[in-house]
Write a protein that holds these residues in place. Structure first.
Motif, PDB file in Angstrom:
ATOM      1  N   ALA A 138       6.319  -3.154  -8.922  1.00  0.00           N
ATOM      2  CA  ALA A 138       5.082  -2.768  -9.598  1.00  0.00           C
ATOM      3  C   ALA A 138       4.431  -1.571  -8.912  1.00  0.00           C
ATOM      4  O   ALA A 138       3.943  -0.646  -9.572  1.00  0.00           O
ATOM      5  N   ILE A 139       4.436  -1.557  -7.581  1.00  0.00           N
ATOM      6  CA  ILE A 139       3.849  -0.439  -6.845  1.00  0.00           C
ATOM      7  C   ILE A 139       4.655   0.832  -7.075  1.00  0.00           C
ATOM      8  O   ILE A 139       4.098   1.918  -7.265  1.00  0.00           O
ATOM      9  N   ALA A 151      -1.883  -9.129  -8.815  1.00  0.00           N
ATOM     10  CA  ALA A 151      -0.904  -8.895  -7.751  1.00  0.00           C
ATOM     11  C   ALA A 151      -0.646 -10.149  -6.934  1.00  0.00           C
ATOM     12  O   ALA A 151       0.445 -10.324  -6.380  1.00  0.00           O
ATOM     13  N   ASN A 182      -6.623  -7.842  -8.467  1.00  0.00           N
ATOM     14  CA  ASN A 182      -6.117  -6.614  -9.078  1.00  0.00           C
ATOM     15  C   ASN A 182      -6.090  -5.573  -7.966  1.00  0.00           C
ATOM     16  O   ASN A 182      -7.124  -5.030  -7.593  1.00  0.00           O
ATOM     17  N   LEU A 201       3.953   2.079 -10.577  1.00  0.00           N
ATOM     18  CA  LEU A 201       2.589   2.592 -10.630  1.00  0.00           C
ATOM     19  C   LEU A 201       2.511   3.991 -10.019  1.00  0.00           C
ATOM     20  O   LEU A 201       1.884   4.899 -10.571  1.00  0.00           O
ATOM     21  N   GLU A 245       8.746  -8.320  -6.817  1.00  0.00           N
ATOM     22  CA  GLU A 245       7.991  -7.932  -8.010  1.00  0.00           C
ATOM     23  C   GLU A 245       6.843  -6.986  -7.653  1.00  0.00           C
ATOM     24  O   GLU A 245       6.560  -6.025  -8.374  1.00  0.00           O
ATOM     25  N   LEU A 246       6.201  -7.247  -6.530  1.00  0.00           N
ATOM     26  CA  LEU A 246       5.101  -6.406  -6.087  1.00  0.00           C
ATOM     27  C   LEU A 246       5.610  -5.011  -5.722  1.00  0.00           C
ATOM     28  O   LEU A 246       4.978  -4.002  -6.060  1.00  0.00           O
ATOM     29  N   ASN A 253      -4.353   0.130 -10.458  1.00  0.00           N
ATOM     30  CA  ASN A 253      -4.198  -1.169  -9.814  1.00  0.00           C
ATOM     31  C   ASN A 253      -3.095  -2.004 -10.445  1.00  0.00           C
ATOM     32  O   ASN A 253      -2.774  -1.858 -11.630  1.00  0.00           O
ATOM     33  N   VAL A 254      -2.534  -2.860  -9.616  1.00  0.00           N
ATOM     34  CA  VAL A 254      -1.535  -3.828 -10.052  1.00  0.00           C
ATOM     35  C   VAL A 254      -2.278  -5.096 -10.453  1.00  0.00           C
ATOM     36  O   VAL A 254      -2.889  -5.765  -9.606  1.00  0.00           O
ATOM     37  N   ALA A 311      -5.525   1.230 -16.511  1.00  0.00           N
ATOM     38  CA  ALA A 311      -4.925   0.935 -15.211  1.00  0.00           C
ATOM     39  C   ALA A 311      -5.808   1.397 -14.063  1.00  0.00           C
ATOM     40  O   ALA A 311      -5.589   1.007 -12.912  1.00  0.00           O
ATOM     41  N   THR A 330      -0.884   7.857 -16.097  1.00  0.00           N
ATOM     42  CA  THR A 330      -1.688   6.665 -15.838  1.00  0.00           C
ATOM     43  C   THR A 330      -2.769   6.522 -16.899  1.00  0.00           C
ATOM     44  O   THR A 330      -3.491   7.474 -17.196  1.00  0.00           O
TER      45      THR A 330
END
Length: 472
Positions: A365-366, A354, A335, A369, A361-362, A350-351, A382, A378
């Motif tokens: 997600a970042i 990950a 995570n 986020l 995809e990462l 956090n992702v 999370a 947030t």
């Protein structure tokens, strides 16, 4: 009867919360699960759904007040004979931090009999009515905005309210204006009613620029600040030499967490300069690829992927020290926490999982986020459960630093600025893209050799992104 709602534990184990703003007024009729207030804890701003349907009789706190968990928050007049109160025990009033409080249906078998049926259960996503499906959120009634009088004085600091004539209260019903918590706080500072502000963007979300534009149309001025004043704190005089701001919310939580981390875990920081020219070339190529339109793959995403691969090779950096149990916890997932600087302070959401995401995809997600963090949306969920973190102080022009561990984690990687510098390459001195990596680690869990191998593994991927193919 009079029903009293006490501030519940919002699922974080925190002792208090600050009232950001009330979404209802005394004398207003509310429905079950209708949002009644925004409260800020040490981790996030959340909406509280109403556990009762009835008329608001008392607001026990004002906006800006800090209320302890279990203290009376609001009272309602509801149908019935005897007074009832939500229990003061924190767990009995737990509310999930979500904007979709009205969308949960009661689970089968949740009905209770007798006196307990009069006390709503806020576990999960709001109070679940017996034998009901999804409760519908009732549109809120627009409050009357008073026009200025000859004697002067108004809620818009003597701005001409008649510039936008409000419709009669009984004829206007709409949802609460869509905006983010920082924008709502900014509007309160300026004395602007968001119900009168029109969103200019295609998302229909009111922004700071929309508030400024509306204020300018009314002739309201922007709050002045002294050079020494924190952002958002209006100066009280032209020659003010200092100002004071209460230590609350995220700033208070961050300070406590950093002190606890610094004086609990023995920190060690090691550094590595890396030639990331191949990574910057890869990123430029990906951004130029039309097939990746809408996906912003940057060096942060590549570094995050490198961390996930390096943690697989050096799992000691993905552990935690459980003092109470006398055990070392080894995580078999990542995570990945991403430190984000926001108007409300530093947060590290956090992702989740990950290590199971592709590079694209990462990156997505970042990006999502960071956007959520900057908008103040947030969730507490999370912000907990991270196993390793990354902080990118390079975006502020900093080359290296000694990041402090996120409490409970064994390591945190700092990314410095990418600098064009003379560097030895293939036997010649040429200009290359150089970045400094800073790794802080808990020396109870990680030895210097393990930290060095981890940092070298991350550097190898950034130096030669193709090397990652060998680790997949």
């Amino acid at each position: 009867m009079i029903a009293e709602f006490r501030l519940p534990d919002l699922g974080e184990g925190l002792p208090e919360a600050e009232i950001v703003q009330w979404l209802v007024a005394q004398g207003e009729e509310v429905t079950l699960n209708q949002p009644i207030a925004e409260v800020e804890t040490a981790k996030a701003i959340v909406e509280l759904p109403s556990p009762f349907a009835g008329i608001v009789t008392t607001l026990h706190a004002d906006a800006g007040d800090v209320v302890e968990v279990g203290s009376p928050l609001i009272a309602f007049e509801v149908a019935g004979e005897d007074a009832v109160s939500t229990p003061a025990e924190p767990d009995a009033g737990r509310v999930a931090p979500t904007d979709a409080a009205a969308d949960a249906a009661p689970a089968a078998g949740d009905e209770v009999a007798g006196a307990e049926a009069t006390v709503p259960n806020l576990v999960g996503y709001g109070a679940a009515p017996r034998g009901a499906g999804r409760p519908q959120r009732r549109p809120r009634t627009t409050r009357d905005v008073p026009a200025p009088s000859a004697a002067g004085g108004s809620v818009l600091t003597d701005a001409p309210h008649d510039a936008v004539a409000p419709a009669p209260v009984e004829d206007v019903r709409h949802e609460r204006p869509r905006s983010t918590p920082p924008v709502r706080a900014y509007a309160r500072e300026r004395g602007i009613d968001l119900a009168l502000v029109e969103a200019s963007g295609v998302s229909s979300i009111i922004r700071r620029e929309d508030v400024d534009e509306y204020a300018a149309s009314l002739g309201a001025s922007t709050p002045e600040q002294t050079p020494s004043s924190p952002r958002g704190v209006a100066a009280r005089g032209a020659f003010e030499r200092e100002s004071r701001v209460p230590i609350r919310g995220i700033r208070k939580h961050t300070a406590a967490a950093m002190v606890r981390s610094a004086f609990t875990a023995p920190h060690v920081t090691t550094f590595l300069e890396v030639d990331v020219s191949e990574t910057t070339r890869l990123v430029s190529g990906l951004r130029a690829d039309r097939r990746l339109d809408g996906h912003r793959v940057g060096i942060m995403a590549v570094a995050a992927k490198a961390v996930c691969l390096a943690l697989r090779a050096e799992p000691t950096l993905n552990t935690a020290w459980d003092e109470a149990a006398g055990e070392i916890v080894q995580y078999h997932y990542v995570n990945l926490g991403i430190a984000a600087a926001t108007e409300r302070g530093l947060v590290v959401p956090n992702v989740a999982d990950a290590d199971r995401l592709t590079l694209v995809e990462l990156a997505d997600a970042i990006g999502a986020l960071a956007e959520t963090a900057r908008s103040g949306r947030t969730t507490p969920a999370a912000l907990s459960g991270g196993t390793f973190s990354i902080t990118n102080f390079g975006v502020f022009g900093i080359d290296a630093g000694t990041p402090i561990l996120n409490p409970g984690e064994a390591g945190i990687l700092g990314l410095g600025s990418v600098r064009r510098r003379p560097w030895e390459h293939d036997g010649q001195i040429v200009l290359r893209d150089i970045m400094t990596l800073s790794l802080s680690f808990d020396h109870r869990l990680v030895d210097g050799e393990q930290a060095a191998r981890f940092l070298t593994a991350v550097g190898d991927v950034l130096r030669e992104p193709g090397r990652a193919m060998l680790l997949l």
